[in-house]
Design a protein around this motif. Structure first.
Motif, PDB file in Angstrom:
ATOM      1  N   LEU A   1       0.826  -1.202   0.000  1.00 31.91           N
ATOM      2  CA  LEU A   1       0.000   0.000   0.000  1.00 31.91           C
ATOM      3  C   LEU A   1       0.865   1.260   0.000  1.00 31.91           C
ATOM      4  CD1 LEU A   1      -2.786  -1.070   2.511  1.00 31.91           C
ATOM      5  CD2 LEU A   1      -3.047  -0.693   0.051  1.00 31.91           C
ATOM      6  N   LEU A   2       1.979   1.226   0.714  1.00 33.40           N
ATOM      7  CA  LEU A   2       2.882   2.376   0.747  1.00 33.40           C
ATOM      8  C   LEU A   2       3.563   2.584  -0.602  1.00 33.40           C
ATOM      9  CD1 LEU A   2       4.533   1.841   4.256  1.00 33.40           C
ATOM     10  CD2 LEU A   2       2.921   3.640   3.611  1.00 33.40           C
ATOM     11  N   ARG A   3       3.771   1.493  -1.343  1.00 35.49           N
ATOM     12  CA  ARG A   3       4.447   1.602  -2.636  1.00 35.49           C
ATOM     13  C   ARG A   3       3.527   2.110  -3.742  1.00 35.49           C
ATOM     14  NH1 ARG A   3       7.947  -4.059  -2.641  1.00 35.49           N
ATOM     15  NH2 ARG A   3       9.329  -3.489  -0.898  1.00 35.49           N
ATOM     16  N   ILE A   4       2.219   2.066  -3.498  1.00 36.60           N
ATOM     17  CA  ILE A   4       1.290   2.560  -4.518  1.00 36.60           C
ATOM     18  C   ILE A   4       1.544   4.033  -4.810  1.00 36.60           C
ATOM     19  CG2 ILE A   4      -1.141   3.092  -4.986  1.00 36.60           C
ATOM     20  CD1 ILE A   4      -1.890   0.533  -3.540  1.00 36.60           C
ATOM     21  N   GLN A   5       1.811   4.795  -3.764  1.00 36.06           N
ATOM     22  CA  GLN A   5       2.072   6.221  -3.945  1.00 36.06           C
ATOM     23  C   GLN A   5       3.450   6.481  -4.532  1.00 36.06           C
ATOM     24  OE1 GLN A   5       1.450   7.973  -0.090  1.00 36.06           O
ATOM     25  NE2 GLN A   5      -0.784   7.738  -0.163  1.00 36.06           N
ATOM     26  N   LYS A   6       4.414   5.638  -4.152  1.00 37.13           N
ATOM     27  CA  LYS A   6       5.789   5.844  -4.624  1.00 37.13           C
ATOM     28  C   LYS A   6       5.998   5.317  -6.038  1.00 37.13           C
ATOM     29  CE  LYS A   6       7.925   5.664  -0.023  1.00 37.13           C
ATOM     30  NZ  LYS A   6       8.929   4.967   0.816  1.00 37.13           N
ATOM     31  N   TYR A   7       5.389   4.189  -6.336  1.00 36.46           N
ATOM     32  CA  TYR A   7       5.618   3.554  -7.638  1.00 36.46           C
ATOM     33  C   TYR A   7       4.283   3.245  -8.322  1.00 36.46           C
ATOM     34  CZ  TYR A   7       9.914   2.735  -4.993  1.00 36.46           C
ATOM     35  OH  TYR A   7      11.013   2.884  -4.206  1.00 36.46           O
ATOM     36  N   PRO A   8       3.523   4.254  -8.708  1.00 36.36           N
ATOM     37  CA  PRO A   8       2.200   4.031  -9.316  1.00 36.36           C
ATOM     38  C   PRO A   8       2.254   3.290 -10.649  1.00 36.36           C
ATOM     39  CG  PRO A   8       2.898   6.315  -9.559  1.00 36.36           C
ATOM     40  CD  PRO A   8       3.865   5.676  -8.623  1.00 36.36           C
ATOM     41  N   GLU A   9       3.422   3.297 -11.307  1.00 36.95           N
ATOM     42  CA  GLU A   9       3.534   2.616 -12.594  1.00 36.95           C
ATOM     43  C   GLU A   9       3.553   1.095 -12.437  1.00 36.95           C
ATOM     44  OE1 GLU A   9       7.604   3.455 -11.001  1.00 36.95           O
ATOM     45  OE2 GLU A   9       5.758   4.599 -11.285  1.00 36.95           O
ATOM     46  N   THR A  10       3.944   0.604 -11.267  1.00 32.74           N
ATOM     47  CA  THR A  10       4.011  -0.846 -11.053  1.00 32.74           C
ATOM     48  C   THR A  10       3.086  -1.326  -9.938  1.00 32.74           C
ATOM     49  OG1 THR A  10       5.910  -0.547  -9.565  1.00 32.74           O
ATOM     50  CG2 THR A  10       6.375  -1.026 -11.902  1.00 32.74           C
ATOM     51  N   HIS A  11       2.528  -0.395  -9.156  1.00 33.28           N
ATOM     52  CA  HIS A  11       1.663  -0.774  -8.043  1.00 33.28           C
ATOM     53  C   HIS A  11       0.342  -0.003  -8.124  1.00 33.28           C
ATOM     54  CE1 HIS A  11       5.631  -2.007  -6.693  1.00 33.28           C
ATOM     55  NE2 HIS A  11       5.081  -2.711  -5.728  1.00 33.28           N
ATOM     56  N   SER A  12      -0.752  -0.675  -7.842  1.00 32.60           N
ATOM     57  CA  SER A  12      -2.062  -0.029  -7.884  1.00 32.60           C
ATOM     58  C   SER A  12      -2.997  -0.734  -6.917  1.00 32.60           C
ATOM     59  CB  SER A  12      -2.652  -0.086  -9.293  1.00 32.60           C
ATOM     60  OG  SER A  12      -2.943  -1.431  -9.655  1.00 32.60           O
ATOM     61  N   GLU A  13      -4.144  -0.115  -6.630  1.00 34.83           N
ATOM     62  CA  GLU A  13      -5.112  -0.728  -5.727  1.00 34.83           C
ATOM     63  C   GLU A  13      -5.712  -1.992  -6.335  1.00 34.83           C
ATOM     64  OE1 GLU A  13      -8.096   1.863  -4.272  1.00 34.83           O
ATOM     65  OE2 GLU A  13      -6.694   3.220  -3.255  1.00 34.83           O
ATOM     66  N   ASP A  14      -5.911  -1.991  -7.650  1.00 32.44           N
ATOM     67  CA  ASP A  14      -6.447  -3.191  -8.301  1.00 32.44           C
ATOM     68  C   ASP A  14      -5.491  -4.370  -8.128  1.00 32.44           C
ATOM     69  OD1 ASP A  14      -8.711  -1.877  -9.112  1.00 32.44           O
ATOM     70  OD2 ASP A  14      -7.926  -1.377 -11.104  1.00 32.44           O
ATOM     71  N   ARG A  15      -4.205  -4.108  -8.328  1.00 36.81           N
ATOM     72  CA  ARG A  15      -3.217  -5.171  -8.161  1.00 36.81           C
ATOM     73  C   ARG A  15      -3.133  -5.600  -6.700  1.00 36.81           C
ATOM     74  NH1 ARG A  15       1.644  -2.715 -11.996  1.00 36.81           N
ATOM     75  NH2 ARG A  15       0.582  -3.032 -14.002  1.00 36.81           N
ATOM     76  N   TYR A  16      -3.318  -4.640  -5.811  1.00 34.58           N
ATOM     77  CA  TYR A  16      -3.305  -4.955  -4.375  1.00 34.58           C
ATOM     78  C   TYR A  16      -4.398  -5.968  -4.042  1.00 34.58           C
ATOM     79  CZ  TYR A  16      -4.551  -4.368   0.550  1.00 34.58           C
ATOM     80  OH  TYR A  16      -4.897  -4.594   1.857  1.00 34.58           O
ATOM     81  N   TYR A  17      -5.594  -5.734  -4.542  1.00 34.92           N
ATOM     82  CA  TYR A  17      -6.701  -6.646  -4.254  1.00 34.92           C
ATOM     83  C   TYR A  17      -6.506  -7.991  -4.944  1.00 34.92           C
ATOM     84  CZ  TYR A  17      -9.156  -2.813  -2.025  1.00 34.92           C
ATOM     85  OH  TYR A  17      -9.511  -1.800  -1.167  1.00 34.92           O
ATOM     86  N   ASP A  18      -5.827  -7.996  -6.086  1.00 37.94           N
ATOM     87  CA  ASP A  18      -5.529  -9.258  -6.759  1.00 37.94           C
ATOM     88  C   ASP A  18      -4.566 -10.112  -5.932  1.00 37.94           C
ATOM     89  OD1 ASP A  18      -7.157  -8.679  -8.899  1.00 37.94           O
ATOM     90  OD2 ASP A  18      -5.541  -7.843 -10.134  1.00 37.94           O
ATOM     91  N   LYS A  19      -3.642  -9.447  -5.234  1.00 40.80           N
ATOM     92  CA  LYS A  19      -2.621 -10.139  -4.457  1.00 40.80           C
ATOM     93  C   LYS A  19      -3.025 -10.372  -3.006  1.00 40.80           C
ATOM     94  CE  LYS A  19       1.346  -8.191  -7.013  1.00 40.80           C
ATOM     95  NZ  LYS A  19       2.091  -9.445  -7.257  1.00 40.80           N
ATOM     96  N   LEU A  20      -4.151  -9.794  -2.596  1.00 38.69           N
ATOM     97  CA  LEU A  20      -4.530  -9.772  -1.187  1.00 38.69           C
ATOM     98  C   LEU A  20      -4.509 -11.145  -0.533  1.00 38.69           C
ATOM     99  CD1 LEU A  20      -5.442  -7.959   1.123  1.00 38.69           C
ATOM    100  CD2 LEU A  20      -7.794  -8.291   0.368  1.00 38.69           C
ATOM    101  N   HIS A  21      -5.025 -12.145  -1.215  1.00 39.15           N
ATOM    102  CA  HIS A  21      -5.126 -13.483  -0.627  1.00 39.15           C
ATOM    103  C   HIS A  21      -3.781 -14.212  -0.572  1.00 39.15           C
ATOM    104  CE1 HIS A  21      -5.698 -13.853  -4.982  1.00 39.15           C
ATOM    105  NE2 HIS A  21      -5.044 -14.990  -4.869  1.00 39.15           N
ATOM    106  N   SER A  22      -2.763 -13.678  -1.276  1.00 36.09           N
ATOM    107  CA  SER A  22      -1.467 -14.373  -1.298  1.00 36.09           C
ATOM    108  C   SER A  22      -0.415 -13.731  -0.401  1.00 36.09           C
ATOM    109  CB  SER A  22      -0.924 -14.419  -2.740  1.00 36.09           C
ATOM    110  OG  SER A  22      -0.630 -13.119  -3.209  1.00 36.09           O
ATOM    111  N   PHE A  23      -0.704 -12.558   0.144  1.00 37.46           N
ATOM    112  CA  PHE A  23       0.258 -11.901   1.030  1.00 37.46           C
ATOM    113  C   PHE A  23       0.555 -12.793   2.236  1.00 37.46           C
ATOM    114  CE2 PHE A  23      -1.348  -7.713  -0.747  1.00 37.46           C
ATOM    115  CZ  PHE A  23      -0.162  -7.421  -1.410  1.00 37.46           C
ATOM    116  N   GLY A  24       1.819 -12.878   2.588  1.00 39.08           N
ATOM    117  CA  GLY A  24       2.220 -13.627   3.778  1.00 39.08           C
ATOM    118  C   GLY A  24       2.224 -15.128   3.621  1.00 39.08           C
ATOM    119  N   THR A  25       2.113 -15.619   2.383  1.00 39.46           N
ATOM    120  CA  THR A  25       2.044 -17.072   2.178  1.00 39.46           C
ATOM    121  C   THR A  25       3.365 -17.655   1.679  1.00 39.46           C
ATOM    122  OG1 THR A  25       1.249 -16.888  -0.107  1.00 39.46           O
ATOM    123  CG2 THR A  25      -0.410 -16.922   1.643  1.00 39.46           C
ATOM    124  N   LEU A  26       3.508 -18.922   1.921  1.00 40.38           N
ATOM    125  CA  LEU A  26       4.614 -19.711   1.386  1.00 40.38           C
ATOM    126  C   LEU A  26       4.033 -21.052   0.991  1.00 40.38           C
ATOM    127  CD1 LEU A  26       7.586 -20.652   0.917  1.00 40.38           C
ATOM    128  CD2 LEU A  26       7.603 -21.319   3.338  1.00 40.38           C
TER     129      LEU A  26
END
Length: 232
Positions: free
Chosen positions: A85-110
């Motif tokens: 979420l912090l990188r969305i503001q710094k790197y909008p070309e590679t990070h976005s809220e849509d991508r955040y929600y796409d990745k939401l279920h995989s954060f913290g997983t191995l």
């Protein structure tokens, strides 16, 4: 398996009849994230264990003939979410809220795919995988904990003595690691934790007699389990 590199590695290992534990990239379609997509996933998964004072949730399944386990670390998930979420503001070309929600279920997983003898538990698989970085951990300890990656020695003999002292220190550090492993305490303590506890134990001379500093019962019990006796 759709990840060519992982699939190829597994085929080579199987050809050589070797056992393996291999991590899978989170974007690999073989991973089943559906349990984590549910709002009350903990009621669905219901399986967890403690590792170094962290709770690790996990679930096992099979896909494409492979045994797979997916682990979730809550602390890591929160950290990765915040970082993204912090990188969305710094790197909008590679990070976005849509991508955040796409990745939401995989954060913290191995997720790992494995083939081992017997029937290892998920905790045993997790601990075995975590040991893969023993070399990296040792180098990290050498540089950061022992602060032995820099030398200002200008005399050859002094330098050789300095290297020998560091070498002995690393041997002692690794022995602590194995004692913790044999006592099945690696999920609770690291070698540096034992070293930090040891720093509070010392001898003092009072009225011509040596006395040992006070040691808590918890510390005494811990040292007994790893066969260290500071009272001798």
């Amino acid at each position: 398996m759709r990840d060519f590199t992982v699939k190829k590695n597994i085929e080579l290992l199987q050809e050589q009849k070797l056992h393996y534990i291999i991590p899978i990239h989170r974007n690999n379609k073989i991973i089943n994230f559906s349990p984590l997509e549910k709002a009350a996933f903990k009621k669905t998964v219901k399986t967890y264990f403690a590792y170094q004072d962290r709770i690790i949730w996990h679930y096992e399944y099979q896909r494409e003939g492979q045994n797979i386990v997916t682990f979730l670390g809550e602390k890591l998930r929160v950290k990765e979410e915040s970082d993204y979420l912090l990188r969305i503001q710094k790197y909008p070309e590679t990070h976005s809220e849509d991508r955040y929600y796409d990745k939401l279920h995989s954060f913290g997983t191995l997720s790992i795919v494995y083939d081992l003898e017997g029937s290892p538990t998920s905790k045993q698989l997790y601990e075995a995988y975590k040991q893969r970085n023993e070399i990296e951990v040792m180098f990290d300890s050498y540089k950061n904990f022992l602060a032995a990656d820099k030398t200002f020695m200008q005399d050859r003999h002094v330098l050789e003595g300095w290297l020998m002292a560091n070498f002995i220190a690393m041997i002692a550090y690794y022995k602590l690691f194995w004692r913790l492993k044999e006592a099945k305490l690696l999920s609770h303590y690291a070698p540096k934790d034992i070293i930090e506890l040891s720093k509070s134990i010392y001898q003092m001379k009072i009225n011509g007699q040596w006395h040992c500093s006070e040691i808590t019962e918890k510390t005494k019990t811990l040292f007994k389990k790893i066969k260290i006796d500071y009272l001798k």
